[in-house]
Write a protein that holds these residues in place. Sequence first.
Motif, PDB file in Angstrom:
ATOM      1  N   SER A  13       0.827  -1.210   0.000  1.00 49.03           N
ATOM      2  CA  SER A  13       0.000   0.000   0.000  1.00 49.03           C
ATOM      3  C   SER A  13       0.862   1.262   0.000  1.00 49.03           C
ATOM      4  N   GLY A  14       0.280   2.343  -0.443  1.00 47.85           N
ATOM      5  CA  GLY A  14       0.835   3.689  -0.249  1.00 47.85           C
ATOM      6  C   GLY A  14       2.258   3.876  -0.726  1.00 47.85           C
ATOM      7  N   ILE A  15       3.090   4.418   0.174  1.00 53.13           N
ATOM      8  CA  ILE A  15       4.479   4.774  -0.160  1.00 53.13           C
ATOM      9  C   ILE A  15       5.294   3.519  -0.497  1.00 53.13           C
ATOM     10  N   GLY A  16       5.057   2.430   0.236  1.00 59.00           N
ATOM     11  CA  GLY A  16       5.787   1.188  -0.031  1.00 59.00           C
ATOM     12  C   GLY A  16       5.460   0.633  -1.406  1.00 59.00           C
ATOM     13  N   ARG A  68       1.908  -7.670   5.642  1.00 63.25           N
ATOM     14  CA  ARG A  68       0.910  -8.638   6.131  1.00 63.25           C
ATOM     15  C   ARG A  68      -0.203  -8.815   5.090  1.00 63.25           C
ATOM     16  N   ASN A  69      -0.330  -7.820   4.193  1.00 62.62           N
ATOM     17  CA  ASN A  69      -1.307  -7.912   3.110  1.00 62.62           C
ATOM     18  C   ASN A  69      -0.594  -8.182   1.790  1.00 62.62           C
ATOM     19  N   PRO A  70      -1.286  -8.829   0.840  1.00 61.45           N
ATOM     20  CA  PRO A  70      -0.655  -9.065  -0.461  1.00 61.45           C
ATOM     21  C   PRO A  70      -0.619  -7.790  -1.296  1.00 61.45           C
ATOM     22  N   ASN A 123      12.628   0.073   4.859  1.00 63.35           N
ATOM     23  CA  ASN A 123      11.694  -0.187   5.966  1.00 63.35           C
ATOM     24  C   ASN A 123      10.567   0.833   5.900  1.00 63.35           C
ATOM     25  N   ILE A 124       9.484   0.465   5.231  1.00 65.34           N
ATOM     26  CA  ILE A 124       8.402   1.426   4.980  1.00 65.34           C
ATOM     27  C   ILE A 124       7.107   1.074   5.719  1.00 65.34           C
ATOM     28  N   ALA A 125       6.883  -0.187   6.011  1.00 63.10           N
ATOM     29  CA  ALA A 125       5.656  -0.584   6.725  1.00 63.10           C
ATOM     30  C   ALA A 125       5.516   0.228   8.006  1.00 63.10           C
ATOM     31  N   GLY A 126       4.308   0.653   8.313  1.00 60.73           N
ATOM     32  CA  GLY A 126       4.084   1.388   9.545  1.00 60.73           C
ATOM     33  C   GLY A 126       2.607   1.478   9.853  1.00 60.73           C
ATOM     34  N   LEU A 127       2.316   1.695  11.129  1.00 59.22           N
ATOM     35  CA  LEU A 127       0.926   1.856  11.557  1.00 59.22           C
ATOM     36  C   LEU A 127       0.661   3.309  11.911  1.00 59.22           C
ATOM     37  N   PRO A 128      -0.537   3.809  11.601  1.00 60.81           N
ATOM     38  CA  PRO A 128      -0.893   5.193  11.935  1.00 60.81           C
ATOM     39  C   PRO A 128      -1.238   5.334  13.422  1.00 60.81           C
ATOM     40  N   ARG A 167       5.514  -1.462  18.401  1.00 56.07           N
ATOM     41  CA  ARG A 167       6.056  -2.762  17.965  1.00 56.07           C
ATOM     42  C   ARG A 167       6.337  -2.762  16.471  1.00 56.07           C
ATOM     43  N   VAL A 168       5.424  -2.213  15.677  1.00 56.06           N
ATOM     44  CA  VAL A 168       5.606  -2.242  14.219  1.00 56.06           C
ATOM     45  C   VAL A 168       6.569  -1.139  13.763  1.00 56.06           C
ATOM     46  N   ASN A 169       6.350   0.088  14.244  1.00 54.54           N
ATOM     47  CA  ASN A 169       7.094   1.227  13.708  1.00 54.54           C
ATOM     48  C   ASN A 169       8.542   1.283  14.186  1.00 54.54           C
ATOM     49  N   SER A 207       7.310   6.849  18.225  1.00 51.49           N
ATOM     50  CA  SER A 207       7.872   5.764  17.400  1.00 51.49           C
ATOM     51  C   SER A 207       8.789   6.336  16.322  1.00 51.49           C
ATOM     52  N   LYS A 208       8.421   7.480  15.763  1.00 54.77           N
ATOM     53  CA  LYS A 208       9.241   8.082  14.712  1.00 54.77           C
ATOM     54  C   LYS A 208      10.440   8.837  15.301  1.00 54.77           C
ATOM     55  N   GLU A 209      10.282   9.396  16.511  1.00 55.51           N
ATOM     56  CA  GLU A 209      11.421  10.027  17.187  1.00 55.51           C
ATOM     57  C   GLU A 209      12.504   8.988  17.439  1.00 55.51           C
ATOM     58  N   SER A 260      11.790  11.647   6.099  1.00 59.61           N
ATOM     59  CA  SER A 260      10.669  12.115   6.916  1.00 59.61           C
ATOM     60  C   SER A 260       9.664  12.911   6.089  1.00 59.61           C
ATOM     61  N   PRO A 261       8.609  12.243   5.633  1.00 61.64           N
ATOM     62  CA  PRO A 261       7.571  12.966   4.894  1.00 61.64           C
ATOM     63  C   PRO A 261       6.644  13.735   5.837  1.00 61.64           C
ATOM     64  N   GLY A 262       6.041  14.790   5.305  1.00 58.87           N
ATOM     65  CA  GLY A 262       4.865  15.372   5.933  1.00 58.87           C
ATOM     66  C   GLY A 262       3.667  14.541   5.503  1.00 58.87           C
ATOM     67  N   THR A 305      -2.267   8.798   1.302  1.00 55.27           N
ATOM     68  CA  THR A 305      -2.339   7.330   1.249  1.00 55.27           C
ATOM     69  C   THR A 305      -3.538   6.933   2.105  1.00 55.27           C
ATOM     70  N   PRO A 306      -3.853   5.636   2.183  1.00 55.42           N
ATOM     71  CA  PRO A 306      -5.015   5.242   2.998  1.00 55.42           C
ATOM     72  C   PRO A 306      -4.941   5.685   4.461  1.00 55.42           C
ATOM     73  N   ILE A 307      -3.735   6.016   4.986  1.00 49.75           N
ATOM     74  CA  ILE A 307      -3.687   6.404   6.405  1.00 49.75           C
ATOM     75  C   ILE A 307      -3.646   7.923   6.619  1.00 49.75           C
ATOM     76  N   LEU A 308      -3.786   8.707   5.549  1.00 46.46           N
ATOM     77  CA  LEU A 308      -3.765  10.172   5.706  1.00 46.46           C
ATOM     78  C   LEU A 308      -4.859  10.639   6.669  1.00 46.46           C
ATOM     79  N   ASP A 357      -6.107   9.133   9.183  1.00 44.87           N
ATOM     80  CA  ASP A 357      -5.706   8.853  10.566  1.00 44.87           C
ATOM     81  C   ASP A 357      -4.812   9.961  11.112  1.00 44.87           C
ATOM     82  N   PHE A 358      -3.877  10.429  10.269  1.00 47.89           N
ATOM     83  CA  PHE A 358      -2.961  11.480  10.721  1.00 47.89           C
ATOM     84  C   PHE A 358      -3.713  12.780  10.962  1.00 47.89           C
ATOM     85  N   LEU A 359      -4.584  13.130  10.041  1.00 44.99           N
ATOM     86  CA  LEU A 359      -5.303  14.399  10.157  1.00 44.99           C
ATOM     87  C   LEU A 359      -6.174  14.391  11.409  1.00 44.99           C
TER      88      LEU A 359
HETATM   89  P1  NAI Z   1      -0.200   2.581   4.208  1.00 45.22           P
HETATM   90  O1  NAI Z   1      -1.157   2.232   5.284  1.00 45.22           O
HETATM   91  O2  NAI Z   1      -0.725   2.942   2.862  1.00 45.22           O
HETATM   92  O3  NAI Z   1       0.859   1.397   4.035  1.00 45.22           O
HETATM   93  C1  NAI Z   1       1.436   0.782   5.159  1.00 45.22           C
HETATM   94  C2  NAI Z   1       1.716  -0.666   4.818  1.00 45.22           C
HETATM   95  O4  NAI Z   1       2.334  -1.267   5.968  1.00 45.22           O
HETATM   96  C3  NAI Z   1       0.438  -1.461   4.514  1.00 45.22           C
HETATM   97  O5  NAI Z   1       0.579  -2.182   3.316  1.00 45.22           O
HETATM   98  C4  NAI Z   1       0.305  -2.381   5.721  1.00 45.22           C
HETATM   99  O6  NAI Z   1      -0.271  -3.641   5.414  1.00 45.22           O
HETATM  100  C5  NAI Z   1       1.756  -2.529   6.153  1.00 45.22           C
HETATM  101  N1  NAI Z   1       1.798  -2.934   7.550  1.00 45.22           N
HETATM  102  C6  NAI Z   1       1.261  -2.272   8.611  1.00 45.22           C
HETATM  103  N2  NAI Z   1       1.429  -2.997   9.723  1.00 45.22           N
HETATM  104  C7  NAI Z   1       2.079  -4.131   9.371  1.00 45.22           C
HETATM  105  C8  NAI Z   1       2.517  -5.279  10.080  1.00 45.22           C
HETATM  106  N3  NAI Z   1       2.298  -5.420  11.388  1.00 45.22           N
HETATM  107  N4  NAI Z   1       3.140  -6.254   9.387  1.00 45.22           N
HETATM  108  C9  NAI Z   1       3.342  -6.139   8.055  1.00 45.22           C
HETATM  109  N5  NAI Z   1       2.943  -5.095   7.330  1.00 45.22           N
HETATM  110  C10 NAI Z   1       2.315  -4.092   7.982  1.00 45.22           C
HETATM  111  O7  NAI Z   1       0.715   3.763   4.797  1.00 45.22           O
HETATM  112  P2  NAI Z   1       1.729   4.784   4.097  1.00 45.22           P
HETATM  113  O8  NAI Z   1       1.132   6.117   4.211  1.00 45.22           O
HETATM  114  O9  NAI Z   1       2.198   4.297   2.797  1.00 45.22           O
HETATM  115  O10 NAI Z   1       2.905   4.749   5.160  1.00 45.22           O
HETATM  116  C11 NAI Z   1       4.144   4.142   4.919  1.00 45.22           C
HETATM  117  C12 NAI Z   1       5.141   4.669   5.944  1.00 45.22           C
HETATM  118  O11 NAI Z   1       5.272   6.078   5.796  1.00 45.22           O
HETATM  119  C13 NAI Z   1       4.724   4.424   7.385  1.00 45.22           C
HETATM  120  O12 NAI Z   1       5.859   4.051   8.121  1.00 45.22           O
HETATM  121  C14 NAI Z   1       4.211   5.776   7.831  1.00 45.22           C
HETATM  122  O13 NAI Z   1       4.340   5.958   9.206  1.00 45.22           O
HETATM  123  C15 NAI Z   1       5.121   6.692   7.050  1.00 45.22           C
HETATM  124  N6  NAI Z   1       4.580   8.037   6.870  1.00 45.22           N
HETATM  125  C16 NAI Z   1       3.364   8.222   6.266  1.00 45.22           C
HETATM  126  C17 NAI Z   1       2.840   9.488   6.130  1.00 45.22           C
HETATM  127  C18 NAI Z   1       1.490   9.732   5.530  1.00 45.22           C
HETATM  128  O14 NAI Z   1       0.942  10.818   5.720  1.00 45.22           O
HETATM  129  N7  NAI Z   1       0.900   8.791   4.799  1.00 45.22           N
HETATM  130  C19 NAI Z   1       3.576  10.661   6.618  1.00 45.22           C
HETATM  131  C20 NAI Z   1       4.850  10.359   7.205  1.00 45.22           C
HETATM  132  C21 NAI Z   1       5.312   9.087   7.324  1.00 45.22           C
END
Ligand code: NAI
Length: 254
Positions: free
Chosen positions: A11-14, A33-35, A71-76, A86-88, A157-159, A183-185, A189-192, A194-196
């Motif tokens: 998803s998203g940035i990854g 964790r998702n395909p 390392n891009i996976a992360g939880l909002p 744990r994840v971030n 987690s990001k600090e 470090s993006p602002g 993506t689907p988690i925007l 959540d941040f807002l």
């Molecule tokens: P997203 O929700 O679109 O993608 C995150 C991906 O991480 C998803 O595919 C999800 O399945 C995977 N993931 C989450 N928990 C997992 C777990 N326990 N095991 C395996 N995979 C897992 O999010 P987005 O926006 O692409 O974020 C990517 C990274 O960028 C994150 O680390 C986020 O914190 C960071 N970021 C995002 C910003 C935003 O506004 N979207 C701003 C700044 C940083």
Amino acid sequence: GKNIVVTGAASGIGAETARLLSAEGATVIGVDRNPPAPGLVARHIAADLGEPGSIAIAAREIGNGIDALCNIAGLPPTRGRVPVLRVNFLGLRELTEALIPQMNDGAAIVNLASLAGLGWPDAIPAIKSMLALRDFDAVEALCDTHGIDDARSYFFSKEVLIAWTLQQRWTWRERGIRMNCVSPGPVDTPILGDFLQTLGARAEEDMRVMDRPGRPTDIAPLVAFLCSDDSGWLRGTNIACDGGMHSHVLANLN
Ligand code: NAI
């Protein structure tokens, strides 16, 4: 081409990073964790990056010969402090340390941090505790000790991630393995949402400063550059990519 591991590739940035690196000729191994979308990655490894057991299995499946790890996976922030930390951070570090022995000399590690981690110099005692913590089951107690609630946990987690990246920049020096972070602002993506939600009224001000939220295509090229040999003298840097938000915040402090 290089062998590049991308976490969060579903998803998203990854996903955009996986697409771009593949287009540039890399063989991308996605971990999520998702395909991911069909055809996006050369190999998909399903794993829960918040679980040490799952991370160990994923590292074995990934195998040797890695040239870069993104390392891009992360939880909002809305997911709660224990999964977020744990994840971030803990899982990210666990996977990275498991993969180091499986990396080629000269490999690059790129961590997705955030504008949310900008305040890391003000949180050193809590960061030091987190860096010393190895037990995934001890996160809740650490949060209680340092007053970290759900809302603060994403920022924390990001600090920690930024501080760890700076600290570990060149730890594997004899093998030429370096680490940087981006470090993006707010990025669309689907988690925007959540941040807002977490930022509340500040979100409107942020959007005014940035003109528009970021897009995954704003971030992926920077991650790809940090994976490439052209960025070989960048070690332990945190690069802001945020429509001017970092400088906006810092200028307000001065
Ligand atoms: P997203 O929700 O679109 O993608 C995150 C991906 O991480 C998803 O595919 C999800 O399945 C995977 N993931 C989450 N928990 C997992 C777990 N326990 N095991 C395996 N995979 C897992 O999010 P987005 O926006 O692409 O974020 C990517 C990274 O960028 C994150 O680390 C986020 O914190 C960071 N970021 C995002 C910003 C935003 O506004 N979207 C701003 C700044 C940083």
